[in-house]
Design a protein around this motif. Structure first.
Motif, mmCIF file in Angstrom:
data_model
loop_
_atom_site.group_PDB
_atom_site.id
_atom_site.type_symbol
_atom_site.label_atom_id
_atom_site.label_comp_id
_atom_site.label_asym_id
_atom_site.label_seq_id
_atom_site.Cartn_x
_atom_site.Cartn_y
_atom_site.Cartn_z
ATOM 1 N N GLU A 33 14.297 31.802 -25.353
ATOM 2 C CA GLU A 33 13.841 33.029 -24.699
ATOM 3 C C GLU A 33 15.011 33.984 -24.480
ATOM 4 O OE1 GLU A 33 14.779 30.269 -21.202
ATOM 5 O OE2 GLU A 33 13.931 30.039 -23.185
ATOM 6 N N GLN A 34 14.722 35.265 -24.536
ATOM 7 C CA GLN A 34 15.728 36.303 -24.347
ATOM 8 C C GLN A 34 16.191 36.334 -22.889
ATOM 9 O OE1 GLN A 34 17.105 38.323 -26.731
ATOM 10 N NE2 GLN A 34 18.474 39.090 -25.177
ATOM 11 N N MET A 35 17.484 36.485 -22.666
ATOM 12 C CA MET A 35 18.033 36.594 -21.326
ATOM 13 C C MET A 35 17.699 37.981 -20.776
ATOM 14 S SD MET A 35 21.989 36.179 -20.115
ATOM 15 C CE MET A 35 22.562 37.698 -20.830
ATOM 16 N N ALA A 36 17.087 38.033 -19.620
ATOM 17 C CA ALA A 36 16.715 39.306 -18.998
ATOM 18 C C ALA A 36 17.842 39.811 -18.101
ATOM 19 C CB ALA A 36 15.453 39.121 -18.162
ATOM 20 N N THR A 37 17.925 41.123 -17.986
ATOM 21 C CA THR A 37 18.866 41.734 -17.060
ATOM 22 C C THR A 37 18.331 41.549 -15.645
ATOM 23 O OG1 THR A 37 19.566 43.370 -18.671
ATOM 24 C CG2 THR A 37 19.947 43.907 -16.346
ATOM 25 N N VAL A 38 19.207 41.200 -14.736
ATOM 26 C CA VAL A 38 18.846 41.035 -13.332
ATOM 27 C C VAL A 38 19.586 42.112 -12.553
ATOM 28 C CG1 VAL A 38 18.938 39.501 -11.336
ATOM 29 C CG2 VAL A 38 18.570 38.549 -13.625
ATOM 30 N N ARG A 39 18.850 42.923 -11.833
ATOM 31 C CA ARG A 39 19.462 43.975 -11.006
ATOM 32 C C ARG A 39 19.081 43.729 -9.552
ATOM 33 N NH1 ARG A 39 18.431 46.557 -15.784
ATOM 34 N NH2 ARG A 39 20.151 47.778 -16.619
ATOM 35 N N ILE A 40 20.085 43.674 -8.708
ATOM 36 C CA ILE A 40 19.890 43.397 -7.287
ATOM 37 C C ILE A 40 20.676 44.420 -6.477
ATOM 38 C CG2 ILE A 40 20.268 41.707 -5.428
ATOM 39 C CD1 ILE A 40 18.316 40.622 -7.413
ATOM 40 N N ASP A 41 20.067 44.961 -5.440
ATOM 41 C CA ASP A 41 20.784 45.792 -4.482
ATOM 42 C C ASP A 41 21.219 44.862 -3.353
ATOM 43 O OD1 ASP A 41 21.727 47.463 -2.515
ATOM 44 O OD2 ASP A 41 19.936 48.734 -2.432
ATOM 45 N N PRO A 42 22.496 44.524 -3.260
ATOM 46 C CA PRO A 42 22.941 43.567 -2.244
ATOM 47 C C PRO A 42 22.575 43.965 -0.814
ATOM 48 C CG PRO A 42 24.691 43.982 -3.813
ATOM 49 C CD PRO A 42 23.598 44.969 -4.108
ATOM 50 N N ASP A 43 22.435 45.272 -0.562
ATOM 51 C CA ASP A 43 22.078 45.719 0.779
ATOM 52 C C ASP A 43 20.671 45.284 1.176
ATOM 53 O OD1 ASP A 43 24.558 46.904 1.160
ATOM 54 O OD2 ASP A 43 23.874 48.855 0.409
ATOM 55 N N THR A 44 19.832 44.950 0.200
ATOM 56 C CA THR A 44 18.453 44.534 0.491
ATOM 57 C C THR A 44 18.307 43.020 0.596
ATOM 58 O OG1 THR A 44 17.771 44.406 -1.837
ATOM 59 C CG2 THR A 44 17.565 46.564 -0.731
ATOM 60 N N VAL A 45 19.373 42.287 0.323
ATOM 61 C CA VAL A 45 19.340 40.824 0.372
ATOM 62 C C VAL A 45 19.805 40.369 1.755
ATOM 63 C CG1 VAL A 45 20.229 38.690 -0.657
ATOM 64 C CG2 VAL A 45 19.804 40.694 -2.114
ATOM 65 N N ALA A 46 19.017 39.504 2.382
ATOM 66 C CA ALA A 46 19.349 39.022 3.730
ATOM 67 C C ALA A 46 20.466 37.976 3.672
ATOM 68 C CB ALA A 46 18.114 38.408 4.377
ATOM 69 N N TRP A 47 21.291 37.973 4.722
ATOM 70 C CA TRP A 47 22.282 36.911 4.878
ATOM 71 C C TRP A 47 21.535 35.626 5.239
ATOM 72 C CZ3 TRP A 47 26.981 37.506 3.139
ATOM 73 C CH2 TRP A 47 27.568 38.747 3.122
#
Length: 167
Positions: A33-47
């Motif tokens: 399977e093709q590797m997908a791009t993962v985009r994350i806004d770190p400000d939206t991720v909880a500690w």
């Protein structure tokens, strides 16, 4: 050296879960399977608590001294795991972590940095280090510190996390 016909993308992007293993397969995982791009806004991720990775020493008197923002975890697909780690030692203390690298570990200091036993800063924000697979290593953190850590496979085997008085 890459020839003109070799179009393999070997760049590293914090927004992309990327490993040398997938690069050798032309950006594809073992199942094809093709590797997908993962985009994350770190400000939206909880500690979250770092206990699952760092063990019970990541908490002291009910307070998380070490916290994580897990940005990607591609270990099931043969990749690695990427997180931002935050160390928050109490005043007059330092956090000492001793570990063994189970895969290559790329560490980019975003804020704060490593220190000495006396609490004097040894590395500051902007510093980079690489702990290669199998390498035993340690860190002493005497100030609030945030680092982006990219593992090419499994994260470190944390051998100990201790809260020590600053000498």
């Amino acid at each position: 050296m890459m020839g003109a016909a070799d179009t393999t993308d070997t760049t590293l992007s914090a927004a992309t879960a990327y490993t040398a293993m997938t690069a050798r397969r032309g950006g594809r995982f073992a199942g094809g399977e093709q590797m997908a791009t993962v985009r994350i806004d770190p400000d939206t991720v909880a500690w979250t608590s770092a206990v699952p990775f760092y063990g019970p020493g990541a908490v002291h008197d009910g307070v998380d001294l070490i916290q994580l923002k897990i940005l990607s975890d591609r270990r099931r697909e043969g990749g690695g795991i990427t997180w931002i780690v935050r160390f928050q030692p109490p005043p007059g203390k330092l956090i000492k972590v001793v570990a063994k690298a189970l895969s290559d570990e790329h560490v980019f200091n975003l804020a704060g940095g490593r220190g000495t036993k006396s609490g004097t800063p040894a590395r500051s924000s902007g510093a980079y280090s690489l702990n290669t697979e199998g390498q035993p290593h340690s860190a002493m953190i005497a100030q609030e510190t945030e680092s982006l850590i990219i593992y090419t496979g499994e994260p470190d085997q944390v051998l100990s996390v201790d809260l020590c008085d600053i000498a």
